[in-house]
Every structure is written in structure tokens, then in C-alpha cells.
Design a protein around this motif. Structure first.
Motif, PDB file in Angstrom:
ATOM      1  N   MET A  68      26.349  20.754 -16.620  1.00 51.26           N
ATOM      2  CA  MET A  68      26.698  22.041 -16.009  1.00 51.26           C
ATOM      3  C   MET A  68      27.117  21.889 -14.542  1.00 51.26           C
ATOM      4  SD  MET A  68      23.108  24.057 -15.205  1.00 51.26           S
ATOM      5  CE  MET A  68      22.564  24.098 -16.891  1.00 51.26           C
ATOM      6  N   GLY A  69      26.951  20.645 -13.991  1.00 48.48           N
ATOM      7  CA  GLY A  69      27.364  20.403 -12.608  1.00 48.48           C
ATOM      8  C   GLY A  69      26.316  20.737 -11.574  1.00 48.48           C
ATOM      9  N   GLY A  70      25.056  20.839 -11.990  1.00 45.46           N
ATOM     10  CA  GLY A  70      23.996  21.190 -11.045  1.00 45.46           C
ATOM     11  C   GLY A  70      23.390  19.970 -10.382  1.00 45.46           C
ATOM     12  N   GLU A  71      23.019  20.122  -9.135  1.00 49.26           N
ATOM     13  CA  GLU A  71      22.300  19.070  -8.431  1.00 49.26           C
ATOM     14  C   GLU A  71      21.395  19.694  -7.387  1.00 49.26           C
ATOM     15  OE1 GLU A  71      24.515  16.718  -5.266  1.00 49.26           O
ATOM     16  OE2 GLU A  71      26.202  17.389  -6.485  1.00 49.26           O
ATOM     17  N   GLY A 115       0.777  -1.232   0.000  1.00 53.56           N
ATOM     18  CA  GLY A 115       0.000   0.000   0.000  1.00 53.56           C
ATOM     19  C   GLY A 115       0.807   1.279   0.000  1.00 53.56           C
ATOM     20  N   GLU A 116       2.022   1.239   0.513  1.00 59.73           N
ATOM     21  CA  GLU A 116       2.812   2.468   0.632  1.00 59.73           C
ATOM     22  C   GLU A 116       3.859   2.630  -0.462  1.00 59.73           C
ATOM     23  OE1 GLU A 116       3.639   3.280   5.111  1.00 59.73           O
ATOM     24  OE2 GLU A 116       3.401   1.107   4.892  1.00 59.73           O
ATOM     25  N   GLY A 117       4.186   1.534  -1.154  1.00 56.24           N
ATOM     26  CA  GLY A 117       5.347   1.525  -2.034  1.00 56.24           C
ATOM     27  C   GLY A 117       5.374   2.608  -3.083  1.00 56.24           C
ATOM     28  N   GLY A 118       4.215   2.892  -3.703  1.00 55.02           N
ATOM     29  CA  GLY A 118       4.206   3.883  -4.770  1.00 55.02           C
ATOM     30  C   GLY A 118       4.734   5.229  -4.344  1.00 55.02           C
ATOM     31  N   ALA A 119       4.539   5.585  -3.073  1.00 53.08           N
ATOM     32  CA  ALA A 119       4.914   6.916  -2.588  1.00 53.08           C
ATOM     33  C   ALA A 119       6.371   7.017  -2.163  1.00 53.08           C
ATOM     34  CB  ALA A 119       4.019   7.302  -1.412  1.00 53.08           C
ATOM     35  N   ILE A 120       7.083   5.894  -2.089  1.00 54.57           N
ATOM     36  CA  ILE A 120       8.407   5.915  -1.473  1.00 54.57           C
ATOM     37  C   ILE A 120       9.480   6.528  -2.367  1.00 54.57           C
ATOM     38  CG2 ILE A 120      10.289   4.425  -0.652  1.00 54.57           C
ATOM     39  CD1 ILE A 120       8.145   2.599   0.566  1.00 54.57           C
ATOM     40  N   SER A 121       9.525   6.140  -3.635  1.00 56.50           N
ATOM     41  CA  SER A 121      10.699   6.525  -4.429  1.00 56.50           C
ATOM     42  C   SER A 121      10.525   7.640  -5.453  1.00 56.50           C
ATOM     43  CB  SER A 121      11.269   5.285  -5.130  1.00 56.50           C
ATOM     44  OG  SER A 121      10.316   4.686  -5.968  1.00 56.50           O
ATOM     45  N   PRO A 122       9.322   8.202  -5.691  1.00 55.06           N
ATOM     46  CA  PRO A 122       9.264   9.308  -6.657  1.00 55.06           C
ATOM     47  C   PRO A 122      10.196  10.481  -6.355  1.00 55.06           C
ATOM     48  CG  PRO A 122       7.066   8.461  -6.291  1.00 55.06           C
ATOM     49  CD  PRO A 122       7.961   7.773  -5.287  1.00 55.06           C
ATOM     50  N   PRO A 123      10.329  10.952  -5.096  1.00 55.53           N
ATOM     51  CA  PRO A 123      11.263  12.065  -4.892  1.00 55.53           C
ATOM     52  C   PRO A 123      12.684  11.736  -5.341  1.00 55.53           C
ATOM     53  CG  PRO A 123       9.853  11.809  -2.981  1.00 55.53           C
ATOM     54  CD  PRO A 123       9.605  10.610  -3.854  1.00 55.53           C
ATOM     55  N   ALA A 124      13.137  10.509  -5.057  1.00 61.55           N
ATOM     56  CA  ALA A 124      14.496  10.129  -5.438  1.00 61.55           C
ATOM     57  C   ALA A 124      14.619   9.972  -6.948  1.00 61.55           C
ATOM     58  CB  ALA A 124      14.883   8.833  -4.734  1.00 61.55           C
ATOM     59  N   ALA A 125      13.665   9.308  -7.583  1.00 63.52           N
ATOM     60  CA  ALA A 125      13.734   9.108  -9.031  1.00 63.52           C
ATOM     61  C   ALA A 125      13.715  10.441  -9.767  1.00 63.52           C
ATOM     62  CB  ALA A 125      12.574   8.225  -9.493  1.00 63.52           C
ATOM     63  N   ILE A 126      12.845  11.355  -9.334  1.00 66.19           N
ATOM     64  CA  ILE A 126      12.742  12.665  -9.994  1.00 66.19           C
ATOM     65  C   ILE A 126      13.984  13.498  -9.720  1.00 66.19           C
ATOM     66  CG2 ILE A 126      11.413  14.811 -10.042  1.00 66.19           C
ATOM     67  CD1 ILE A 126       8.911  13.030  -9.452  1.00 66.19           C
ATOM     68  N   ALA A 127      14.504  13.453  -8.491  1.00 67.57           N
ATOM     69  CA  ALA A 127      15.734  14.192  -8.179  1.00 67.57           C
ATOM     70  C   ALA A 127      16.899  13.684  -9.009  1.00 67.57           C
ATOM     71  CB  ALA A 127      16.051  14.066  -6.693  1.00 67.57           C
ATOM     72  N   ASN A 128      16.989  12.364  -9.169  1.00 69.41           N
ATOM     73  CA  ASN A 128      18.068  11.813  -9.992  1.00 69.41           C
ATOM     74  C   ASN A 128      17.904  12.199 -11.456  1.00 69.41           C
ATOM     75  OD1 ASN A 128      19.566  10.609  -7.949  1.00 69.41           O
ATOM     76  ND2 ASN A 128      18.452   8.683  -8.061  1.00 69.41           N
ATOM     77  N   ALA A 129      16.655  12.294 -11.917  1.00 73.71           N
ATOM     78  CA  ALA A 129      16.427  12.728 -13.293  1.00 73.71           C
ATOM     79  C   ALA A 129      16.807  14.195 -13.482  1.00 73.71           C
ATOM     80  CB  ALA A 129      14.957  12.502 -13.669  1.00 73.71           C
ATOM     81  N   ILE A 130      16.482  15.038 -12.498  1.00 71.69           N
ATOM     82  CA  ILE A 130      16.875  16.449 -12.569  1.00 71.69           C
ATOM     83  C   ILE A 130      18.397  16.566 -12.546  1.00 71.69           C
ATOM     84  CG2 ILE A 130      16.793  18.665 -11.364  1.00 71.69           C
ATOM     85  CD1 ILE A 130      13.978  17.864 -10.391  1.00 71.69           C
ATOM     86  N   ARG A 131      19.036  15.796 -11.668  1.00 75.71           N
ATOM     87  CA  ARG A 131      20.508  15.789 -11.609  1.00 75.71           C
ATOM     88  C   ARG A 131      21.097  15.371 -12.949  1.00 75.71           C
ATOM     89  NH1 ARG A 131      25.683  17.066 -10.825  1.00 75.71           N
ATOM     90  NH2 ARG A 131      26.919  15.561  -9.617  1.00 75.71           N
ATOM     91  N   ASP A 132      20.500  14.366 -13.600  1.00 76.05           N
ATOM     92  CA  ASP A 132      20.973  13.914 -14.900  1.00 76.05           C
ATOM     93  C   ASP A 132      20.829  15.015 -15.945  1.00 76.05           C
ATOM     94  OD1 ASP A 132      21.875  11.582 -16.569  1.00 76.05           O
ATOM     95  OD2 ASP A 132      19.958  11.965 -17.560  1.00 76.05           O
ATOM     96  N   ALA A 133      19.724  15.758 -15.886  1.00 76.47           N
ATOM     97  CA  ALA A 133      19.513  16.855 -16.830  1.00 76.47           C
ATOM     98  C   ALA A 133      20.541  17.965 -16.645  1.00 76.47           C
ATOM     99  CB  ALA A 133      18.098  17.411 -16.674  1.00 76.47           C
ATOM    100  N   LEU A 134      20.937  18.210 -15.389  1.00 86.02           N
ATOM    101  CA  LEU A 134      21.866  19.308 -15.085  1.00 86.02           C
ATOM    102  C   LEU A 134      23.310  18.843 -14.992  1.00 86.02           C
ATOM    103  CD1 LEU A 134      19.828  21.147 -12.266  1.00 86.02           C
ATOM    104  CD2 LEU A 134      19.747  21.522 -14.744  1.00 86.02           C
TER     105      LEU A 134
END
Length: 787
Positions: free
Chosen positions: A756-759, A734-753
Motif C-alpha cells: 500500500m506504500g506505507g512507511e 552489554g548494550e548490543g541487544g538494545a541497539i537494533s530492535p527499533p530498526a528491525a521492527i520498523a523495517n518489518a512494519i514497512r514490509d507489511a505495509l
């Protein structure tokens, strides 16, 4: 003939309960009407910390306003976990001499409707001598910090240290060392239906009837009866339909307690329904973590050891039943994630501040733990120059090592963690994303892809809760299966459905065992006078625990039915065959309705010595008490506008393994709903406080939630590794869906930046924070090229 495959375990049945909800026929607390209901409005503290000098009630409103002095018998709410060094707090249901967070209830006013009650409350004058507010959890732990509870001597509920393996060896042998700090900011659960309670004294039954949206009505009755000073037999809690809870409705709130106390006092029906401002202000908050981590890895990115410090802002009071320590304990144990990391050291601080108390919200500490380890894995991969998802896979516990006891003594039962990453990469079309990144976007946005994996401990048993030191040990669940005289079936269960389709999935399990059509099975839940004592809905436990109890009760019921049928048909039990609600023997058959009639109305036909009735109550706990582990990998593709900081999610995929799936439609719905909440955690939701302890987001104008346009179509893939420890091999999810979106999205943003060295290492990742990360990266680039 309908087979088990079409209606039992594994069948994608539409939810039974939706028939009433889609027609507007559901019944929530606020739908219940009674003659003479009095509505309540609370007088709340306008300051975060202060001494209450006086409460002045206008003459015309005396008798309509009540303070703590009007309820001398009501005890404060106290949770005392069995955790060494824990400092407990007494939480008065109405503030007496001191207030400790903005919005804390001080008095309650009544009226014929809510508006009238609010007018009365607004006329009450409270004189408060304001004191300094403790707001910053890091500053609150420093020497010389202002102490909000003088008797404690500091602002720390509990401080814990743990060490596993040889971290000094890991440090000495590391080719790469990565240090980062991560912060997850304060949120609210914000279920569609807020808190609601209606209490009325019943003279005929000599009991207080309380309608309340509680995820754990049996547990809540215990705490409420203790605080009110009445026997539990005189207190009945009923949870009707509930519009979500997500953990926020599993605590005993002061407001609930005082509405019940006022109904006892006045012997009239009393109701309180919170509005969204009250909810954002005073319902339990969640997620406020600050982590500092250092990872030691070899030249390929294999993590040799981790060292972490964890701070959690737990707010002003320790809530009942579990106290304020749960977040730090779970974060410390879960930061190693699905990885084989042999050396680990953690130090945690559960900090008291002048804010609303923190509590369980979908995922409970694991979103922060996942954010920390998954962002760190990516940074290790960048440091060694490899693809993050490949480094992630190489660090994972391999399937041949299962069952595997990890560094913090969590026992992973089954699964292929690396395969979930491989499949997620395929589902997100990873190679195509990398190809797209080679050419600039026409609109100037930057494309990134990120992954995040996790394990979710579910259906924890007795030993696990004992090891955590919780004052209540929710290691089991109950179910009663009752066959009626016409052969229909009723299930009475101790858990509560707060929107996750339990009426359907539990009926499917009963169908699996007895063959009765789920539409002909009634499921009763949420009433303390109907079911045996049960622990409730939380910790991804309901399907495993209550489903197991239903299976156990139905099997015992089937055995008794078989004994009756064998006696009537004059054959051995082994010769019987159950099919389509008929029991067939070598020389004849008998229907369920006839079995029911004999068991209840024709006792003389029963086998000699058999008790009448067809009713079985069963308790269930899994074969292991360490919990069973669901796992998943989520992947996100984002577009980042470097000029504005705006992030758009272009694609999102998840591969999840929760063992045997009882109802695929419900499971997918749970995943999608959890991811939507995780996106809110990642990009939108936050309750900041100013230096005086005033919350700055108490309406939806300031507290942003993701809507349909912000949640992309979710691609879902399933793996299935049944656990040997539960009925049918089920695991909670019941809880799993909510656990990793912040990390997955943060890693995707880090990959985009990345170029330029942004994180960015703080949630929510708002345009302001993303733009600030871009500016820091550009400034650093400028420094590098400057002579």
C-alpha cells in the motif's frame, strides 16, 4: 576433577549473586537502616523556564527547609569537554536565580520519613516569573528563535561538520537517490531501582560515607568532592546491590550532591530515594534524535555515499562527567554502520532546550544511528527492487577485509557481518514468511519481516576517549587479587555490577588462571575505599577491561605462588604443575592453603629477598585503544492491523558475535534484556512535552513499558570471532541487544505495509502513528488513481 571448561571461560555457570537475590537477601540503598535517618523531599520547579523571585518558608518549617543560600560553599556541577566550540553550562545543585526545566530542584525539605518531608516541601511557596520555553530542537536552531541562555547567543551546545571521501562523485554517479527523515523520541532509562542515596558523617574515620547506586563510584567521588569542596580522602562512596542502571546512574545528580552536602551540614544521616514520577521527570533522559539522510546508490543498491544532518535535544544542562556532546558525536560516526560506504558527510547540532538533561542510555546514540542506516538500506533496496537483506549483505564489509578502517575511521577488528544476516534469515524462517505473505490473513492483518544489523564499539581505550574530547579518560580498569592465608581468593575491582552478573564472570576468569572454584572466590566491588581507582561500568567495557585486569593480576599472583612452591619443593618453576588448588613438583606437592600460610605467617620460608603477602594490583587496557567491535543482526516478524495500527511481534531472532563468550547464560540474558528495552524504544516508551515545556508522561499510566506479554520468545544464535586485542579474545556486549530492535521492527512494519506504500520513520511506533502511516498511504493511492 572440575576442569576449566566446566567452570572457567566459556562455562554456563548460574550467577552466584542470585543466591542472595532469590532469597530476598540482597541489600540495596533503601534497605540500609540507621538510627535517626532524615528523609529528604525536594521542592521542584513547576515551570520549564523562569526567574526565581522568592522562596517563602513557613515559620514552623524554618530549619527544615534548605535552599542554595544555605550552602554557599557548594559549587555548581560543570563538565567542560575538550571539544572545539562547545558551550558549557553551570548546573547549580539547587536553582538560584533561574530554573531551566520542569522538575529542577529549588530547595530540599527534611522529615522523619518521606511523607513528612513531602508535607514540609508542599508548604514552601516559590514565586517564579515564567519565561518562554524552548521545546522544539529544530525550531530552536532557526534564526530568530528564543534563546534560553543569553550569553550563548543561540541554543546550540556545539555544532560539528565532518566530510570523508568525495560525496560529489557519489552524487554524480548514483542511479538511485533516497532521502528520508527519521525521528526517535525522548525516553527515560527506567531501571527497576531508581536513584537512591544515604549519606552520613563518620566521626571516627573523619569522612563522609555515601551509599549510592552509582555505576562509577570512583569517578562520582571525584566530581562530588570537587563540588563539596572537601578532600577525596574524606569522602567514601559505597554502591551496594543495584537494581539496574543502563547509563542513568553514571552522572552526578544535583539531588545526590545536595543530600551529601546536607549530611555534612547536619552531621546526621540523610536519605533520598526517588519515586518513579521524580525519575521520569528529572533523571537523565535519552534518545531524542532527528536525522535527515540522503543515500546515493548504484542500480543494485550498493551505497556510494551518505549525507546526513543530525539534531539531538540535549536538554537544559550538560551533565558531569561527559557533557552533552556524546550523542551527536557517536551518531555521526556510527551511521555508516557495518557497511563499506566510501563517501560520507555529516553535520550535527547538539541543542539546548528547557527539558531534563539528556545522557547515556543503553546503546548511547547507536539505536538512532542504526535506525537511520538500516531504514535507509531498506529504502534503497525497495528503490532498486531487491530483497533488503540481500542488499544489506552486499554492502557489508567482507570478512577478508578485516581489520577494516571504515569511512569514519572506526577500525573493525574481526567478524563476518554478512554471515550473521544469512543465519538470522534462517533462524527467522524467512522463506516461510514470504510464502505466508502470498495469502491474506483471516483476521485482515498484514505480515512483515525486517532485519537490522549493527556494529558495537566496546572497551574503548585511551586514544578513543581523547579523540572524543571527554574531560575524563576511562581508558583502563583495575583489579586486585588477594590470596588469603587459607588459600581462598578475594578480588577487589573498580567496576560495579548493576545486575549483569560480574561477581560470577570475574570469578570464572580467576578460575581460568588459578583453578579456584568460583564459589570460593569473593568479588568486592562498588567501594572506593576497598579497590584501587576504577572507571566503572558503562560502554560495554566491564568484562573486557576488568576481566583483563583480573586475568593479569591472577597471572602475576600465580607466578609468585610458583616461585614460593619451587623454593619449598626444591625444583625449577618450569617443573611445576597446577591442579585442583595444589602445585605439584617432581618430588612432592604443596596446596594453596600452605602457600598462603607461608606468604603471610611464615616469612622465613619465603625465597630470599621475596616480599611477604600474596596480593597483586593490576591495570589493564586492550592492545588497541580504538575499541573492539561486537556485531549482530536482528530479525523481526510482525503482524500489523491496518485498521487500528496495532503491531504484534510474532517472531524475533538474533545472531550475535561478541568474540569469546565467558558465560553463555549471562550473555544470553544480556541479549534478551537489551531486546526487551529495544522493543520499548520501538513501540511503547516516550516522554512528550507540550509547548510550555511540561512533560506529559510522568507516571506509568502514561509512560508505557513492555511487559512479559509484549516480549516474544527470542531465538538466539551465536557466532564467535575472537579479537586478537583482548584477553581470551573477549569483546563487550552489554548494550548490543538494545541497539537494533527499533530498526528491525520498523523495517518489518514497512514490509507489511509495502504494497500500500506505507512507511513509518518515528519511534515509538504506536498504534496512532502506524494508523496515520496507513491513512497517508491510502490517501496517496487515492491520488494516484484519481483522474
Amino acid at each position: 576433577m572440575e576442569t576449566k571448561a566446566t567452570k572457567g571461560v566459556g562455562a554456563p555457570l548460574r550467577r552466584k549473586e542470585d543466591h542472595r537475590h532469590l532469597r530476598g537477601k540482597g541489600q540495596f540503598v533503601s534497605d540500609i537502616r540507621m538510627p535517626g535517618i532524615l528523609d529528604v523531599a525536594f521542592v521542584r520547579s513547576p515551570v520549564a523556564h523562569g526567574i526565581v523571585k522568592s522562596i517563602e518558608i513557613p515559620e514552623q518549617f524554618k530549619g527544615r527547609v534548605f535552599s542554595a543560600s544555605d550552602f554557599p560553599h557548594v559549587k555548581p556541577i560543570i563538565a567542560v569537554p575538550k571539544v572545539d566550540g562547545f558551550k558549557y553550562s553551570e548546573h547549580p545543585a539547587l536553582a538560584t536565580d533561574r530554573v531551566r526545566f520542569a522538575g529542577e530542584p529549588i530547595a530540599m525539605a527534611i522529615g522523619a520519613n518521606r511523607s513528612e518531608a513531602e508535607d514540609v516541601a508542599d508548604a514552601v511557596l516559590v514565586d517564579i516569573e515564567e519565561l518562554p520555553a524552548v521545546v522544539d530542537m529544530l525550531a530552536a536552531t532557526q534564526p530568530g528563535a528564543y534563546v534560553m541562555r543569553e550569553e550563548w547567543g543561540d541554543n546550540v551546545y556545539v555544532e560539528k561538520s565532518n566530510a570523508y571521501g568525495d560525496l560529489d562523485w557519489a552524487r554524480a554517479n548514483a542511479a538511485v537517490t533516497v532521502t528520508r527523515e527519521y525521528r526517535m523520541n525522548r525516553q527515560s532509562a527506567v531501571p527497576m531501582e531508581g536513584r537512591a542515596i544515604l549519606a552520613v558523617w563518620d566521626d571516627r574515620l573523619d569522612e563522609l560515607l555515601v551509599y549510592t547506586g552509582s555505576q562509577s563510584p570512583h569517578q562520582t567521588r571525584v566530581g562530588m568532592a570537587q563540588a563539596l569542596g572537601i578532600p577525596e580522602r574524606q569522602l567514601r562512596l559505597v554502591t551496594p546491590d543495584m537494581g539496574g542502571g543502563f547509563g542513568s546512574k553514571r552522572v552526578l545528580y544535583p539531588e545526590e550532591l545536595m543530600v551529601a552536602a546536607l549530611a555534612l551540614k547536619l552531621k546526621k544521616p540523610v536519605r533520598w530515594i526517588d519515586d518513579k514520577r521524580e525519575h521520569l521527570l528529572t533523571a537523565i533522559h535519552c534518545r531524542e534524535h532527528h536525522h535527515k539522510v540522503t543515500a546515493y546508490a548504484d542500480s543494485r543498491g550498493k551505497v556510494l555515499g551518505l549525507e546526513v544532518e543530525i539534531w539531538v535535544d540535549a536538554g537544559a544542562y550538560s551533565h558531569w562527567p561527559n557533557g552533552a556532546f556524546m550523542e551527536t558525536g557517536m551518531a555521526a560516526r556510527n551511521i555508516p554502520g557495518p557497511y563499506d560506504i566510501p563517501n560520507y558527510r555529516s553535520r550535527s547540532y547538539t541543542v539546548a532546550t528547557n527539558k531534563s538533561p539528556i545522557g547515556a542510555y543503553r546503546g548511547v546514540a547507536r539505536p538512532a544511528a542504526c535506525f537511520t542506516i538500516e531504514r535507509t538500506i531498506d529504502e534503497v533496496a525497495h528503490a532498486v527492487g531487491r530483497e533488503p537483506h540481500l542488499v544489506r549483505m552486499e554492502n557489508m564489509v567482507p570478512p577478508e577485509a578485516m581489520p577494516f578502517r571504515n569511512v569514519t575511521a572506526l577500525v573493525f577488528d574481526t567478524g563476518d557481518y554478512a554471515e550473521s544476516v544469512r543465519r538470522a534469515a534462517t533462524l527467522i524462517n524467512f522463506d516461510a514468511v514470504r510464502a505466508r505473505q502470498k495469502n491474506p490473513e483471516a483476521d485482515g492483518r498484514l505480515i512483515g519481516v525486517g532485519f537490522a544489523s549493527f556494529t558495537e564499539q566496546t572497551a574503548h581505550g585511551c586514544g578513543e576517549w581523547v579523540s572524543r574530547g571527554t574531560p575524563v579518560i576511562p581508558g583502563y580498569e583495575t583489579a586486585t587479587a588477594r590470596m588469603m592465608t587459607d588459600g581462598s581468593l578475594m578480588l577487589m575491582v573498580g567496576i560495579v555490577s548493576h545486575g549483569q552478573g560480574m561477581e560470577t564472570s570475574l570469578a570464572q576468569i580467576a578460575h581460568e588462571e588459578l583453578g579456584i572454584d568460583p564459589m570460593h572466590i569473593s568479588v568486592r566491588h562498588g567501594d572506593t575505599q576497598v579497590s584501587a581507582f576504577g572507571m566503572g561500568t558503562f560502554a560495554s567495557r566491564s568484562m573486557v577491561m576488568c576481566g583483563g585486569a583480573v586475568a593479569k593480576a591472577c597471572r602475576a599472583l600465580r607466578a609468585k605462588m610458583a616461585a614460593i612452591a619451587a623454593h619449598v619443593l626444591k625444583c625449577d618453576v618450569a617443573q611445576l604443575r597446577f591442579e585442583d588448588c595444589v602445585i605439584h613438583g617432581p618430588q612432592g606437592s604443596i596446596g594453596y592453603e600452605e602457600i598462603g600460610r607461608i606468604a603471610h605467617l611464615r616469612q622465613e620460608i619465603l625465597p630470599k629477598g621475596m616480599d611477604p603477602l600474596l596480593e597483586i594490583t593490576a591495570t589493564y587496557e586492550p592492545a588497541v585503544d580504538s575499541g573492539v567491535f561486537t556485531y549482530a543482526t536482528q530479525a523481526a516478524v510482525v503482524a500489523v492491523d491496518p485498521d487500528t495500527g496495532k503491531v504484534e511481534i510474532l517472531d524475533y531472532a538474533v545472531i550475535e558475535d561478541c568474540g569469546t563468550v565467558v558465560n553463555p547464560l549471562i550473555v544470553d540474558g544480556q541479549i534478551i534484556g537489551g531486546i526487551a528495552q529495544g522493543i520499548g524504544n520501538a513501540l511503547y516508551e516516550e516522554i512528550p512535552y507540550d509547548e510550555n515545556g511540561q512533560p506529559l508522561a510522568t507516571t506509568f499510566a502514561d509512560y508505557l513499558l513492555p511487559g512479559a506479554p509484549e516480549v516474544p520468545a527470542i531465538k538466539i544464535g551465536h557466532m564467535m570471532s575472537p579479537t586478537p586485542h583482548t584477553e581470551y579474545g573477549m569483546k563487550g556486549m552489554g548494550e548490543g541487544g538494545a541497539i537494533s530492535p527499533p530498526a528491525a521492527i520498523a523495517n518489518a512494519i514497512r514490509d507489511a505495509l509495502l504494497q500500500m506504500g506505507g512507511e513509518i520513520n518515528e519511534t515509538p511506533m504506536t498504534p496512532r502513528r502506524v494508523r496515520a502511516a496507513v491513512e497517508r498511504a491510502l490517501a496517496n493511492k487515492h491520488k494516484e488513481v484519481s483522474p
